[in-house]
Every structure is written in C-alpha cells, then in structure tokens.
Design a protein around this motif. Structure first.
Motif, PDB file in Angstrom:
ATOM      1  N   PRO A  26       0.826  -1.204   0.000  1.00 14.58           N
ATOM      2  CA  PRO A  26       0.000   0.000   0.000  1.00 14.58           C
ATOM      3  C   PRO A  26       0.861   1.255   0.000  1.00 14.58           C
ATOM      4  N   SER A  27       0.523   2.188  -0.862  1.00 16.12           N
ATOM      5  CA  SER A  27       1.270   3.457  -0.936  1.00 16.12           C
ATOM      6  C   SER A  27       0.297   4.545  -1.375  1.00 16.12           C
ATOM      7  N   ARG A  28      -0.779   4.661  -0.588  1.00 13.86           N
ATOM      8  CA  ARG A  28      -1.822   5.645  -0.925  1.00 13.86           C
ATOM      9  C   ARG A  28      -1.288   7.056  -0.805  1.00 13.86           C
ATOM     10  N   MET A  29      -0.420   7.272   0.184  1.00 12.17           N
ATOM     11  CA  MET A  29       0.213   8.594   0.272  1.00 12.17           C
ATOM     12  C   MET A  29       1.706   8.416   0.470  1.00 12.17           C
ATOM     13  N   ILE A  30       2.465   9.210  -0.294  1.00  7.06           N
ATOM     14  CA  ILE A  30       3.915   9.270  -0.118  1.00  7.06           C
ATOM     15  C   ILE A  30       4.113  10.580   0.628  1.00  7.06           C
ATOM     16  N   HIS A  31       4.371  10.467   1.934  1.00  9.87           N
ATOM     17  CA  HIS A  31       4.400  11.700   2.734  1.00  9.87           C
ATOM     18  C   HIS A  31       5.804  12.301   2.744  1.00  9.87           C
ATOM     19  N   PHE A  32       5.889  13.538   2.237  1.00  9.45           N
ATOM     20  CA  PHE A  32       7.170  14.240   2.124  1.00  9.45           C
ATOM     21  C   PHE A  32       7.528  14.961   3.417  1.00  9.45           C
ATOM     22  N   PHE A  33       8.788  14.811   3.822  1.00  9.18           N
ATOM     23  CA  PHE A  33       9.292  15.654   4.911  1.00  9.18           C
ATOM     24  C   PHE A  33      10.727  16.030   4.577  1.00  9.18           C
ATOM     25  N   ASP A  34      11.132  17.174   5.121  1.00  5.11           N
ATOM     26  CA  ASP A  34      12.514  17.645   4.943  1.00  5.11           C
ATOM     27  C   ASP A  34      13.304  17.146   6.144  1.00  5.11           C
ATOM     28  N   PRO A  35      14.190  16.171   5.954  1.00  5.05           N
ATOM     29  CA  PRO A  35      14.865  15.574   7.109  1.00  5.05           C
ATOM     30  C   PRO A  35      15.832  16.525   7.807  1.00  5.05           C
ATOM     31  N   GLY A  36      16.149  17.656   7.157  1.00  6.34           N
ATOM     32  CA  GLY A  36      17.039  18.633   7.789  1.00  6.34           C
ATOM     33  C   GLY A  36      16.262  19.665   8.597  1.00  6.34           C
ATOM     34  N   PHE A 252      -0.034  18.311  -4.703  1.00  2.00           N
ATOM     35  CA  PHE A 252      -1.062  19.335  -4.885  1.00  2.00           C
ATOM     36  C   PHE A 252      -0.674  20.478  -3.953  1.00  2.00           C
ATOM     37  N   GLY A 253      -0.289  21.604  -4.551  1.00  2.00           N
ATOM     38  CA  GLY A 253       0.380  22.648  -3.778  1.00  2.00           C
ATOM     39  C   GLY A 253      -0.520  23.574  -2.985  1.00  2.00           C
ATOM     40  N   ILE A 255      -2.354  23.887  -0.280  1.00  2.00           N
ATOM     41  CA  ILE A 255      -2.580  23.077   0.929  1.00  2.00           C
ATOM     42  C   ILE A 255      -3.949  23.389   1.546  1.00  2.00           C
ATOM     43  N   GLN A 256      -4.357  24.668   1.462  1.00  2.00           N
ATOM     44  CA  GLN A 256      -5.621  25.045   2.120  1.00  2.00           C
ATOM     45  C   GLN A 256      -6.843  24.578   1.341  1.00  2.00           C
ATOM     46  N   ASP A 257      -6.692  24.335   0.049  1.00  2.00           N
ATOM     47  CA  ASP A 257      -7.854  23.938  -0.764  1.00  2.00           C
ATOM     48  C   ASP A 257      -7.988  22.415  -0.736  1.00  2.00           C
ATOM     49  N   THR A 258      -8.484  21.929   0.398  1.00  2.00           N
ATOM     50  CA  THR A 258      -8.572  20.470   0.565  1.00  2.00           C
ATOM     51  C   THR A 258      -9.622  19.868  -0.376  1.00  2.00           C
ATOM     52  N   HIS A 280       1.730  18.008   3.342  1.00  2.00           N
ATOM     53  CA  HIS A 280       1.389  18.601   4.635  1.00  2.00           C
ATOM     54  C   HIS A 280       0.499  17.569   5.339  1.00  2.00           C
ATOM     55  N   PRO A 281       0.549  17.520   6.685  1.00  2.00           N
ATOM     56  CA  PRO A 281      -0.256  16.501   7.381  1.00  2.00           C
ATOM     57  C   PRO A 281      -1.739  16.532   6.998  1.00  2.00           C
ATOM     58  N   VAL A 282      -2.268  17.695   6.607  1.00  2.00           N
ATOM     59  CA  VAL A 282      -3.695  17.780   6.284  1.00  2.00           C
ATOM     60  C   VAL A 282      -4.048  16.952   5.034  1.00  2.00           C
TER      61      VAL A 282
END
Ligand SMILES: CC(=O)SCCNC(=O)CCNC(=O)[C@H](O)C(C)(C)COP(=O)(O)OP(=O)(O)OC[C@H]1O[C@@H](n2cnc3c(N)ncnc32)[C@H](O)[C@@H]1OP(=O)(O)O
Ligand SMILES: CC(=O)C(=O)O
Ligand SMILES: [Mg+2]
Length: 361
Positions: A26-36, A252-253, A255-258, A280-282
């Motif tokens: 399962p890979s419904r979301m690939i959640h991006f984070f900046d590790p730095g 999808f950039g 973020i507020q337009d869910t 973003h977590p949302v």
C-alpha cells in the motif's frame, strides 16, 4: 539495450538479484518531509503509523545551503525511527545537480538496508534510469545488501513524457512513476504558476443559444473547466500498467484547498493511480480516503465475483450485465481492498460490514 536474457541479471558482481515483480505494498500517500528541518523530522515517529510511505526529500524545497543537513538528517532519522510496516523512500537530487552522486554514495552504505525506494527527479529517458541502476548495484554489492533498492521516476520534463514507456521499462528496479506537474509545466512552457490542480481559464464554452431564425443569439453560454493533466496522467498510467509498475499522482500545492486536492486525487485514483504525495499533514487523510476503494464498491465487487463463479459467461445483477470484463474490474477493486485491509484494521472492518450488508440483501 540489454538483451531480454540479461534483463534480470544483477548489474554488479555481488549485488542482490533484481525483483521479477514489483511487490504491491500500500502506498496511498507518499508523505514528504525535509529531514534537515528539525521540527518536521521530530514528527516522523508519530507520522510513521499513519502513512503508507515516508519520504525524506533532498531535492526541491530543500534550500541549496541545507542539502548536506537534509542528507545527514535522513541518515539519522532512518537509524533512529522504527518504521514498522511503513516504507521509507527518499527523493535524491536531480542527476544534473552537484548533490545527486553524494546522495547515493552516502545513503546506500549508511541506510541502504532501510531504504525501500529511491525517487529520481527530472528523468528524461531510459539513460537516466540505467545510470542509477548500475550505480545502485555497485553500491549495494559493496555494502553487502541482500535486497535491491527500487527506483521511482518523476515525470516532470517534456522529454520524460515523450519517453515515458521506455522509462517505465528501463529496469527491473522500476517501482513506479509520479506526475510532477510543477516542473513539467515549466518544461513545457505552460502558462501556469501552480503545483498541480486545474486552472479556471482552461475551459470549453457551450455554443451560443440559437435565435429564432437559427442564427446565434445573445443568451448566456456556460463554460466548463477542463483537466490540464488528463492526457499526461492517462499516458503515465498506460506506460506503468504495460510494464507492471505503479502510477501515482504527485503533489497538490494549494494546501488550504482540501476540496480541490481531494478532486485531483480522486480523478487520479479513478484513472488508475495507486496514490499521491502528501506535502502537509492535512493531505494524509485525504489520500487515505480517496485511494482506498469505498466499502460500497468493495461489497459490490465481491458480490459480482461470487456471482461470476469461474469468471466467464454473463449474469445479470440488479439490472446490470456482468461478464468476464466486469469480473476483472471487480478483481482490481477487491484485490486492492484486501491489500489495504491487511494493513488497516479500520478499513478491514468497514469492508467486512459492507460486504455482510450486501450479502444480506
Ligand atoms: C513541486 C514539488 O517538488 S512538491 C515536493 C517538495 N515540497 C515539499 O516537500 C514541501 C513539504 N511541506 C512543507 O515544506 C510544509 O508543509 C509547507 C512549507 C508547505 C507548510 O509548512 P508550514 O507553514 O510550517 O505549515 P503549517 O504551519 O500548517 O504546519 C503545521 C505543523 O505541521 C508541520 N508540518 C508541515 N508540513 C509537514 C510535513 N510535510 N511533514 C511533517 N510535518 C509537517 C509543521 O512543522 C508545523 O509543526 P508545528 O505545529 O510543530 O509548528
Ligand atoms: C513533483 C515535482 O517535483 C514537480 O511537480 O515539479
Ligand atoms: Mg519537480
């Protein structure tokens, strides 16, 4: 081009054998984070159980003077965090940058055993995959890894789109492809300034209403917004399906337009994509909802499969004809549901309840 006979031969002595089939995880979301980014990295342990894939991003969105910090942060996070069943991916810098080589030279020996997939940005053709493929094999052999690291390409240049079929089939390491709408828009010289989603000016207009004599009148002419990404996503899905790898919508950039995010994700899901990026977590919950088939659809699919027996012939269910082809569509939905339910107990319960309801009808 490698001979078909050599396609599954390791590209370095001592490298692990390439996979023959891309494992479906399962890979419904690939959640991006900046590790730095310490604040973001601190959230990784609590995010890991909520997402299917965590991706330590080293490329765009990481400032040039923080590239090394991001790479070091990813090594630390990979070592310190227990990811459970959640996959760990990284997006390395683009192959024409001064950082890509060091990304691989550092990550494979340091955390290669924990990395499932390396995402390669701005892939322009099979030659880019071949380069990464050989390098990974050499590094895996040197590090004594026993499991090959898979490769995911971002489709974000006009050249890449023109070569998407050869990219998808370039190596047994190819796990999947994501649409990169922001760089792709720039590469194509599209006149947009967004990260994915639609544009209100990309529309078609209804004909003018006919006047009494049949000529055009002056009444209102409704317009309909069109999907800027339909062609590329459909082409990417076909290339991936033809080569047994997985297609994803990318970021999808807004973020507020869910709402628009959910629409974009759902269109991609319906067209065949298995997931999207969450920036973003949302966006995590949106992707989880959209890329999991609904309990009603799963119950229906299971009912059709049960009624179709060996999957051949034709039957009528609730006034709708079912045959070998609808059986196969239902298998796609039911198999996906089974794979997701094995990871997600809440979903498993919702599927079981809906199926019991359908059987009781
Ligand atoms: C075109 C492309 O290449 S897309 C891929 C590259 N881009 C990215 O990876 C962007 C990733 N996301 C981000 O950098 C951020 O989400 C931004 C810059 C968009 C917004 O960040 P913020 O302004 O901090 O958002 P916001 O204030 O709503 O964040 C709320 C909390 O969630 C955290 N957060 C935001 N995004 C993430 C994330 N992706 N992962 C984990 N935590 C996050 C913030 O650190 C903040 O934490 P806090 O409550 O402890 O302060
Ligand atoms: C996904 C990405 O990198 C882009 O849209 O450019
Ligand atoms: Mg990009």
């Amino acid at each position: 081009m490698r001979s078909a006979k050599d396609f599954f031969r390791p590209l370095a002595v001592g490298a692990p054998a390439p996979v023959r089939e891309v494992p479906f995880r399962p890979s419904r979301m690939i959640h991006f984070f900046d590790p730095g980014n310490e604040k973001m990295a601190a959230k990784v342990p609590s995010l890991a159980p909520q997402v299917d894939v965590l991706l330590g991003n080293l490329e765009d969105a990481v400032p040039a003077d923080r590239k090394e910090a991001a790479r070091a942060g990813l090594v630390k996070t990979a070592r310190d965090v227990d990811f459970g069943d959640t996959q760990l991916w990284t997006r390395i810098n683009s192959l024409d940058s001064p950082w890509a080589l060091d990304d691989l030279l550092t990550l494979v020996p340091e955390i290669g055993g924990k990395l499932d997939v390396v995402m390669v940005p701005k892939v322009e053709g099979a030659q880019d995959i071949h380069y990464v493929d050989r390098l990974l094999a050499q590094l895996e052999a040197k590090a004594g890894l026993t499991r090959p690291i898979l490769v995911h390409a971002i489709l974000e240049t006009a050249a890449g789109v023109a070569a998407v079929e050869e990219i998808a089939g370039a190596s047994p390491r190819m796990q999947g492809i994501s649409l990169g709408p922001a760089d792709l828009a720039a590469s194509r010289r599209m006149k947009t300034t967004r990260v994915g989603g639609g544009h209100p000016d990309y529309l078609v207009r209804a004909d003018p209403p006919a006047s009494g004599g049949g000529a055009a009148g002056d009444g209102p002419r409704p317009t309909f917004q069109q999907d800027l990404w339909h062609y590329t996503i459909a082409r990417m899905v076909d290339a991936c399906a033809a080569h047994g790898i997985l297609p994803y919508y990318g970021p999808f950039g807004d973020i507020q337009d869910t709402t628009a995010c959910e629409d974009q994700f759902r269109n991609a899901f319906l067209l065949g994509c298995v997931g999207a990026w969450s920036l973003h977590p949302v966006q995590i919950g949106i992707a989880k909802r959209v890329f999991s088939p609904s309990p009603q659809d799963v119950a229906w699919a299971r009912r059709v499969i049960a009624a179709m027996g060996d999957g051949t012939g034709a039957v009528m269910i609730d006034g709708k004809m079912q045959d070998d082809a609808t059986y196969k569509q239902c298998l796609v939905v039911a198999d996906l549901a089974d794979a997701l339910a094995a990871r997600d107990p809440e979903l498993a319960a919702a599927y079981a309840a809906a199926t019991a309801g359908e059987e009781a009808r």
